[in-house]
Write an enzyme that holds these catalytic residues in place. Structure first.
Site, PDB file in Angstrom:
ATOM      1  N   ARG A   1      36.169  42.017  33.822  1.00  0.00           N
ATOM      2  CA  ARG A   1      35.121  40.894  33.854  1.00  0.00           C
ATOM      3  C   ARG A   1      35.917  39.717  34.462  1.00  0.00           C
ATOM      4  O   ARG A   1      37.519  39.869  33.818  1.00  0.00           O
ATOM      5  CB  ARG A   1      34.979  41.218  32.749  1.00  0.00           C
ATOM      6  CG  ARG A   1      33.821  42.339  32.357  1.00  0.00           C
ATOM      7  CD  ARG A   1      32.796  42.589  31.684  1.00  0.00           C
ATOM      8  NE  ARG A   1      32.770  43.347  30.950  1.00  0.00           N
ATOM      9  CZ  ARG A   1      31.511  44.860  31.538  1.00  0.00           C
ATOM     10  NH1 ARG A   1      30.556  43.473  32.833  1.00  0.00           N
ATOM     11  NH2 ARG A   1      31.130  45.401  31.715  1.00  0.00           N
ATOM     12  N   ASP A   2      35.237  39.160  35.332  1.00  0.00           N
ATOM     13  CA  ASP A   2      35.209  37.917  36.086  1.00  0.00           C
ATOM     14  C   ASP A   2      36.010  36.583  34.281  1.00  0.00           C
ATOM     15  O   ASP A   2      34.577  37.033  33.367  1.00  0.00           O
ATOM     16  CB  ASP A   2      34.503  36.979  36.175  1.00  0.00           C
ATOM     17  CG  ASP A   2      35.149  35.614  37.183  1.00  0.00           C
ATOM     18  OD1 ASP A   2      35.435  36.008  38.958  1.00  0.00           O
ATOM     19  OD2 ASP A   2      35.417  34.506  36.943  1.00  0.00           O
ATOM     20  N   ILE A   3      37.051  36.347  34.536  1.00  0.00           N
ATOM     21  CA  ILE A   3      37.126  35.260  33.290  1.00  0.00           C
ATOM     22  C   ILE A   3      35.886  34.186  33.020  1.00  0.00           C
ATOM     23  O   ILE A   3      35.899  33.708  31.465  1.00  0.00           O
ATOM     24  CB  ILE A   3      38.666  34.878  32.574  1.00  0.00           C
ATOM     25  CG1 ILE A   3      38.711  34.679  31.745  1.00  0.00           C
ATOM     26  CG2 ILE A   3      38.565  33.390  33.828  1.00  0.00           C
ATOM     27  CD1 ILE A   3      40.262  34.140  31.417  1.00  0.00           C
TER      28      ILE A   3
ATOM     29  N   ASN B   1      36.005  36.195  48.828  1.00  0.00           N
ATOM     30  CA  ASN B   1      35.672  34.938  49.597  1.00  0.00           C
ATOM     31  C   ASN B   1      37.351  35.165  50.010  1.00  0.00           C
ATOM     32  O   ASN B   1      38.175  35.752  49.658  1.00  0.00           O
ATOM     33  CB  ASN B   1      35.498  33.667  48.320  1.00  0.00           C
ATOM     34  CG  ASN B   1      34.524  34.227  47.574  1.00  0.00           C
ATOM     35  OD1 ASN B   1      33.629  33.205  48.673  1.00  0.00           O
ATOM     36  ND2 ASN B   1      34.607  33.447  45.921  1.00  0.00           N
TER      37      ASN B   1
ATOM     38  N   VAL C   1      42.019  32.482  44.261  1.00  0.00           N
ATOM     39  CA  VAL C   1      42.888  33.897  43.453  1.00  0.00           C
ATOM     40  C   VAL C   1      43.580  34.453  44.737  1.00  0.00           C
ATOM     41  O   VAL C   1      42.939  35.357  45.764  1.00  0.00           O
ATOM     42  CB  VAL C   1      42.723  34.414  42.456  1.00  0.00           C
ATOM     43  CG1 VAL C   1      44.051  35.745  41.817  1.00  0.00           C
ATOM     44  CG2 VAL C   1      42.915  33.710  41.117  1.00  0.00           C
TER      45      VAL C   1
ATOM     46  N   HIS D   1      40.006  40.371  46.179  1.00  0.00           N
ATOM     47  CA  HIS D   1      38.901  41.083  45.236  1.00  0.00           C
ATOM     48  C   HIS D   1      37.548  40.725  46.226  1.00  0.00           C
ATOM     49  O   HIS D   1      37.407  39.843  46.339  1.00  0.00           O
ATOM     50  CB  HIS D   1      38.956  40.417  43.920  1.00  0.00           C
ATOM     51  CG  HIS D   1      39.147  38.660  44.415  1.00  0.00           C
ATOM     52  ND1 HIS D   1      40.409  38.058  44.433  1.00  0.00           N
ATOM     53  CD2 HIS D   1      38.318  37.782  44.102  1.00  0.00           C
ATOM     54  CE1 HIS D   1      40.034  36.310  44.829  1.00  0.00           C
ATOM     55  NE2 HIS D   1      38.749  36.276  43.778  1.00  0.00           N
TER      56      HIS D   1
ATOM     57  N   HIS E   1      33.883  40.458  44.669  1.00  0.00           N
ATOM     58  CA  HIS E   1      32.643  39.967  43.028  1.00  0.00           C
ATOM     59  C   HIS E   1      31.942  40.966  42.934  1.00  0.00           C
ATOM     60  O   HIS E   1      30.779  41.214  44.209  1.00  0.00           O
ATOM     61  CB  HIS E   1      32.575  38.504  43.122  1.00  0.00           C
ATOM     62  CG  HIS E   1      33.814  37.314  43.081  1.00  0.00           C
ATOM     63  ND1 HIS E   1      33.623  36.457  42.045  1.00  0.00           N
ATOM     64  CD2 HIS E   1      34.419  37.074  44.176  1.00  0.00           C
ATOM     65  CE1 HIS E   1      34.650  35.870  42.193  1.00  0.00           C
ATOM     66  NE2 HIS E   1      35.513  36.419  43.739  1.00  0.00           N
TER      67      HIS E   1
HETATM   68  P1  DGP Z   1      38.194  32.749  44.082  1.00  0.00           P
HETATM   69  O1  DGP Z   1      36.943  31.588  43.965  1.00  0.00           O
HETATM   70  O2  DGP Z   1      36.625  34.537  44.692  1.00  0.00           O
HETATM   71  O3  DGP Z   1      39.343  33.021  44.377  1.00  0.00           O
HETATM   72  O4  DGP Z   1      37.784  33.998  42.711  1.00  0.00           O
HETATM   73  C1  DGP Z   1      38.609  33.990  42.113  1.00  0.00           C
HETATM   74  C2  DGP Z   1      37.626  34.267  40.788  1.00  0.00           C
HETATM   75  O5  DGP Z   1      39.411  35.130  39.508  1.00  0.00           O
HETATM   76  C3  DGP Z   1      37.194  33.435  39.349  1.00  0.00           C
HETATM   77  O6  DGP Z   1      36.211  33.672  39.868  1.00  0.00           O
HETATM   78  C4  DGP Z   1      37.558  33.491  38.221  1.00  0.00           C
HETATM   79  C5  DGP Z   1      38.523  34.361  37.954  1.00  0.00           C
HETATM   80  N1  DGP Z   1      39.942  34.291  37.148  1.00  0.00           N
HETATM   81  C6  DGP Z   1      40.463  33.591  37.232  1.00  0.00           C
HETATM   82  N2  DGP Z   1      41.881  33.914  36.915  1.00  0.00           N
HETATM   83  C7  DGP Z   1      41.041  35.114  36.490  1.00  0.00           C
HETATM   84  C8  DGP Z   1      42.210  35.572  35.049  1.00  0.00           C
HETATM   85  O7  DGP Z   1      43.138  35.328  34.642  1.00  0.00           O
HETATM   86  N3  DGP Z   1      41.762  36.531  34.561  1.00  0.00           N
HETATM   87  C9  DGP Z   1      40.205  36.958  35.504  1.00  0.00           C
HETATM   88  N4  DGP Z   1      39.684  38.395  34.255  1.00  0.00           N
HETATM   89  N5  DGP Z   1      39.763  36.261  35.447  1.00  0.00           N
HETATM   90  C10 DGP Z   1      39.732  35.535  36.093  1.00  0.00           C
END
Ligand code: DGP
Length: 115
Positions: A30-32, A88, A97, A101, A103
Site C-alpha cells: 500500500r502507498d504510504i 510515472n 521513487v 512501480h 500505481h
Molecule cells: P511516484 O511519484 O510515481 O514515483 O510514486 C512514488 C510513490 O511511492 C508515492 O505515491 C509515495 C510512495 N512512497 C514513497 N515512499 C514510500 C514508502 O516508504 N513506503 C510506501 N509504502 N510508499 C512510499
C-alpha cells in the site's frame, strides 16, 4: 537490489511496507500517501530504475505487473467500478521513487484531466 532504494528495502523486508502480495517476480504494497481508498504499488522484485531502463527481456515481467494489478483490483472489490493504473516516468512524469512501480488507484470516481 539497490542499497539506497526504499522499494528494494520493502521487497527484502528490511523495512515495513504493508505488503499485500508477493511472488517470484513482483511485490505489491500500500502507498504510504494514498490518493484514493485503494492505492497499491506493484513493483518488480529486481531493481529497475524506470521504464526507460526496461529491456526487451522485461516484457513478460511488465505484463505480469499489469495482470497482478488486475487480480489485486478484483481482490479489493474495485474491478467492476473501475480503477486507474499509472506508471510515472522521470521528472516530468512525476516519478519520485526510482524503482519501476505501477500505481493501482481506485475506490472512488477518478478526476480528469490527468495532466
Ligand atoms: P511516484 O511519484 O510515481 O514515483 O510514486 C512514488 C510513490 O511511492 C508515492 O505515491 C509515495 C510512495 N512512497 C514513497 N515512499 C514510500 C514508502 O516508504 N513506503 C510506501 N509504502 N510508499 C512510499
Amino acid at each position: 537490489m539497490s542499497d539506497s532504494c526504499i522499494f528494494c528495502k520493502i521487497i527484502s523486508n528490511e523495512i515495513q511496507g504493508a505488503v499485500i502480495h508477493r511472488d517470484e517476480q513482483v511485490t505489491a504494497f500500500r502507498d504510504i500517501q494514498p490518493v484514493a481508498p485503494t492505492h497499491i504499488l506493484i513493483v518488480p522484485n529486481r531493481h529497475i530504475e524506470s521504464v526507460n531502463a526496461l529491456e526487451g527481456s522485461d516484457e513478460q515481467l511488465m505484463g505480469h505487473l499489469i495482470t497482478t494489478a488486475a487480480k489485486l483490483a478484483k481482490k479489493e472489490g474495485i474491478e467492476q467500478g473501475g480503477y486507474r493504473l499509472i506508471m510515472n516516468t522521470g521528472a516530468d512524469g512525476g516519478q519520485t521513487v526510482f524503482h519501476v512501480h505501477l500505481h493501482l488507484i481506485g475506490g472512488q470516481m477518478m478526476k480528469h484531466p490527468m495532466g
